[in-house]
Design a protein around this motif. Structure first.
Motif, PDB file in Angstrom:
ATOM      1  N   THR A  54     -17.297  21.677  16.995  1.00 44.05           N
ATOM      2  CA  THR A  54     -17.414  23.224  17.125  1.00 44.05           C
ATOM      3  C   THR A  54     -16.360  22.900  17.881  1.00 44.05           C
ATOM      4  O   THR A  54     -15.511  24.000  17.891  1.00 44.05           O
ATOM      5  N   PHE A  55     -15.102  22.468  18.689  1.00 44.28           N
ATOM      6  CA  PHE A  55     -13.327  23.002  18.532  1.00 44.28           C
ATOM      7  C   PHE A  55     -12.690  23.410  17.767  1.00 44.28           C
ATOM      8  O   PHE A  55     -12.596  25.026  17.421  1.00 44.28           O
ATOM      9  N   PHE A  56     -13.379  22.836  16.356  1.00 48.49           N
ATOM     10  CA  PHE A  56     -12.223  23.966  15.217  1.00 48.49           C
ATOM     11  C   PHE A  56     -13.326  24.429  14.574  1.00 48.49           C
ATOM     12  O   PHE A  56     -13.271  24.976  13.354  1.00 48.49           O
ATOM     13  N   GLY A  57     -14.703  25.109  14.757  1.00 51.70           N
ATOM     14  CA  GLY A  57     -15.671  25.869  14.410  1.00 51.70           C
ATOM     15  C   GLY A  57     -16.750  25.099  12.737  1.00 51.70           C
ATOM     16  O   GLY A  57     -16.607  26.062  11.957  1.00 51.70           O
ATOM     17  N   THR A  66      -9.771  18.177   4.705  1.00 50.95           N
ATOM     18  CA  THR A  66      -8.435  17.543   5.876  1.00 50.95           C
ATOM     19  C   THR A  66      -7.710  18.069   5.549  1.00 50.95           C
ATOM     20  O   THR A  66      -6.627  18.437   6.859  1.00 50.95           O
ATOM     21  N   ALA A  67      -7.133  19.120   4.543  1.00 48.55           N
ATOM     22  CA  ALA A  67      -5.568  19.533   4.713  1.00 48.55           C
ATOM     23  C   ALA A  67      -6.219  20.599   5.317  1.00 48.55           C
ATOM     24  O   ALA A  67      -4.687  21.647   5.811  1.00 48.55           O
ATOM     25  N   THR A  68      -7.572  21.547   5.192  1.00 49.41           N
ATOM     26  CA  THR A  68      -7.605  22.817   5.940  1.00 49.41           C
ATOM     27  C   THR A  68      -7.252  22.397   7.423  1.00 49.41           C
ATOM     28  O   THR A  68      -7.078  22.894   8.410  1.00 49.41           O
ATOM     29  N   GLU A  72      -5.012  23.838  10.453  1.00 44.13           N
ATOM     30  CA  GLU A  72      -6.205  24.869  11.413  1.00 44.13           C
ATOM     31  C   GLU A  72      -5.523  24.087  12.770  1.00 44.13           C
ATOM     32  O   GLU A  72      -5.469  24.856  14.062  1.00 44.13           O
ATOM     33  N   PHE A  73      -5.060  22.644  13.025  1.00 47.31           N
ATOM     34  CA  PHE A  73      -4.750  21.934  13.918  1.00 47.31           C
ATOM     35  C   PHE A  73      -3.417  22.475  14.556  1.00 47.31           C
ATOM     36  O   PHE A  73      -2.364  22.949  15.186  1.00 47.31           O
ATOM     37  N   TYR A  74      -2.109  22.417  12.820  1.00 45.00           N
ATOM     38  CA  TYR A  74      -0.613  23.306  13.448  1.00 45.00           C
ATOM     39  C   TYR A  74      -0.283  24.567  13.757  1.00 45.00           C
ATOM     40  O   TYR A  74      -0.279  25.160  14.813  1.00 45.00           O
ATOM     41  N   SER A  75      -1.522  25.298  13.401  1.00 42.36           N
ATOM     42  CA  SER A  75      -1.504  26.966  13.756  1.00 42.36           C
ATOM     43  C   SER A  75      -2.271  27.345  15.021  1.00 42.36           C
ATOM     44  O   SER A  75      -1.685  27.849  16.330  1.00 42.36           O
ATOM     45  N   LEU A  76      -3.564  26.377  15.529  1.00 41.97           N
ATOM     46  CA  LEU A  76      -3.654  26.293  16.883  1.00 41.97           C
ATOM     47  C   LEU A  76      -2.999  25.412  17.602  1.00 41.97           C
ATOM     48  O   LEU A  76      -2.234  25.686  18.788  1.00 41.97           O
ATOM     49  N   SER A  77      -2.156  24.509  17.720  1.00 41.68           N
ATOM     50  CA  SER A  77      -1.053  23.669  18.033  1.00 41.68           C
ATOM     51  C   SER A  77       0.018  24.601  18.957  1.00 41.68           C
ATOM     52  O   SER A  77       0.021  24.493  19.638  1.00 41.68           O
ATOM     53  N   ARG A  78       0.940  25.496  18.175  1.00 42.56           N
ATOM     54  CA  ARG A  78       1.357  26.704  18.412  1.00 42.56           C
ATOM     55  C   ARG A  78       1.204  27.586  19.001  1.00 42.56           C
ATOM     56  O   ARG A  78       1.618  28.266  20.189  1.00 42.56           O
ATOM     57  N   HIS A  79      -0.444  27.770  19.536  1.00 44.84           N
ATOM     58  CA  HIS A  79      -0.932  28.853  19.778  1.00 44.84           C
ATOM     59  C   HIS A  79      -1.719  28.535  21.655  1.00 44.84           C
ATOM     60  O   HIS A  79      -0.941  29.327  22.568  1.00 44.84           O
ATOM     61  N   LEU A  80      -1.467  27.435  21.181  1.00 49.08           N
ATOM     62  CA  LEU A  80      -1.557  26.093  22.769  1.00 49.08           C
ATOM     63  C   LEU A  80      -0.509  25.720  23.074  1.00 49.08           C
ATOM     64  O   LEU A  80      -1.262  25.039  24.712  1.00 49.08           O
ATOM     65  N   GLN A 102      -7.132  18.550  24.155  1.00 51.17           N
ATOM     66  CA  GLN A 102      -8.865  18.153  23.663  1.00 51.17           C
ATOM     67  C   GLN A 102      -8.680  18.627  22.168  1.00 51.17           C
ATOM     68  O   GLN A 102      -9.164  17.780  21.165  1.00 51.17           O
ATOM     69  N   LEU A 103      -6.862  19.523  21.391  1.00 44.35           N
ATOM     70  CA  LEU A 103      -7.251  20.006  20.221  1.00 44.35           C
ATOM     71  C   LEU A 103      -6.862  18.269  20.075  1.00 44.35           C
ATOM     72  O   LEU A 103      -7.403  18.266  18.658  1.00 44.35           O
ATOM     73  N   ASN A 104      -6.046  17.565  20.338  1.00 46.47           N
ATOM     74  CA  ASN A 104      -5.389  16.504  19.778  1.00 46.47           C
ATOM     75  C   ASN A 104      -6.408  15.244  19.994  1.00 46.47           C
ATOM     76  O   ASN A 104      -6.315  15.171  18.314  1.00 46.47           O
ATOM     77  N   ASP A 105      -7.466  15.697  20.292  1.00 44.33           N
ATOM     78  CA  ASP A 105      -8.146  14.327  20.461  1.00 44.33           C
ATOM     79  C   ASP A 105      -9.375  14.814  19.064  1.00 44.33           C
ATOM     80  O   ASP A 105      -9.662  14.037  18.757  1.00 44.33           O
TER      81      ASP A 105
END
Ligand SMILES: [Zn+2]
Length: 256
Positions: A54-57, A66-68, A72-80, A102-105
């Motif tokens: 759910t965190f990643f929708g 996994t590429a997507t 998504e991970f890097y994009s969220l990392s930048r904001h968070l 939470q994002l990293n986990d």
């Protein structure tokens, strides 16, 4: 007949997709925000207690691009990232830290095929330390101990254990046995091939699971028996894979 009440098969069963995390208004500017940060003003939002999918929708599917996910991970990392939010209030910094961790986990768990499967099974209420139903029944039938040897390895395991023991002793004494070494190298190759086969099996079980998720999404009622049977299949492959992995590790260790 499609169920009229969706909560019927939502209750305790995580087959149905949670869809995107609910969008609410930004606490700072009032705009409709994305789940983790505001798309308007960029402010980090209070973390919500959600599972990693759910965190990643994402829907609760096991086939995952996994590429997507990485993008998504890097994009969220930048904001968070806490550094980006360093000038913010203490409260925002705390949210930022919490969301980032939470994002990293979530990313670490979902990107790996094995931890992703284990995580999904836990969400399904499966206790991973327990043997799958079929393995337990097999163990009971054959009178074996609880840590049942996968049936397709049964023939080899006993002899292999002795060979490993012997090779360990040789290593300790500094008296290499070329014949034994060659045999073990051969076994290693054989086990690797078996391992690949198990990963194939895992993917087949993934597909079976994902079909259930899609059917639930389309409004079909998912039978509890079907859900449990698929979970059991997944658990069974995971257990056999782990057994094989340990065996391979032992073989590789004495061959080093
Ligand atoms: Zn905002």
């Amino acid at each position: 007949m499609p169920p009229t009440d969706h909560s019927q098969h939502d209750a305790g069963i995580l087959v149905t997709s949670p869809s995107k995390p609910t969008k609410v208004n930004c606490w700072s500017c009032g705009a409709m925000r994305a789940a983790h940060f505001c798309q308007q003003c960029g402010k980090v939002q209070p973390p919500a207690p959600v599972d990693y999918f759910t965190f990643f929708g994402l829907p609760y599917k096991l086939n995952l691009d996994t590429a997507t996910l990485e993008r998504e991970f890097y994009s969220l990392s930048r904001h968070l990232h806490p550094d980006i939010n360093a000038v913010s209030s203490t409260r925002e910094q705390e949210w930022s830290l919490e969301q980032s961790s939470q994002l990293n986990d979530a990313y670490r768990t979902l990107k790996d095929p094995i931890t992703r499967t284990e995580y999904l099974l836990r969400l399904q209420g499966v206790r991973l330390e327990e043997q799958s139903q079929s393995a337990t029944e097999e163990a009971r039938r054959t009178g074996a101990k609880k840590a049942a040897v996968p049936p397709d390895l049964l023939e080899q395991v006993f002899e292999l254990a002795m060979q490993i023991e012997e090779a360990r002793m040789n290593k300790k004494l500094g008296e290499p046995d070329r014949t034994l070494e060659l045999e073990l190298r051969d076994t290693k190759k054989h086990l690797h091939a078996k391992y690949d086969g198990m990963m194939q099996e895992l993917h087949t079980a993934w597909n079976e699971w994902d079909i259930l998720v899609e059917r639930a999404r389309d409004g079909s009622n998912i039978l509890e028996d079907d859900r449990l049977a698929t979970c059991d299949k997944l658990l069974d492959v995971l257990n056999r894979r782990k057994y094989l992995q340990n065996l391979l590790r032992d073989v590789e260790e004495v061959l080093e």
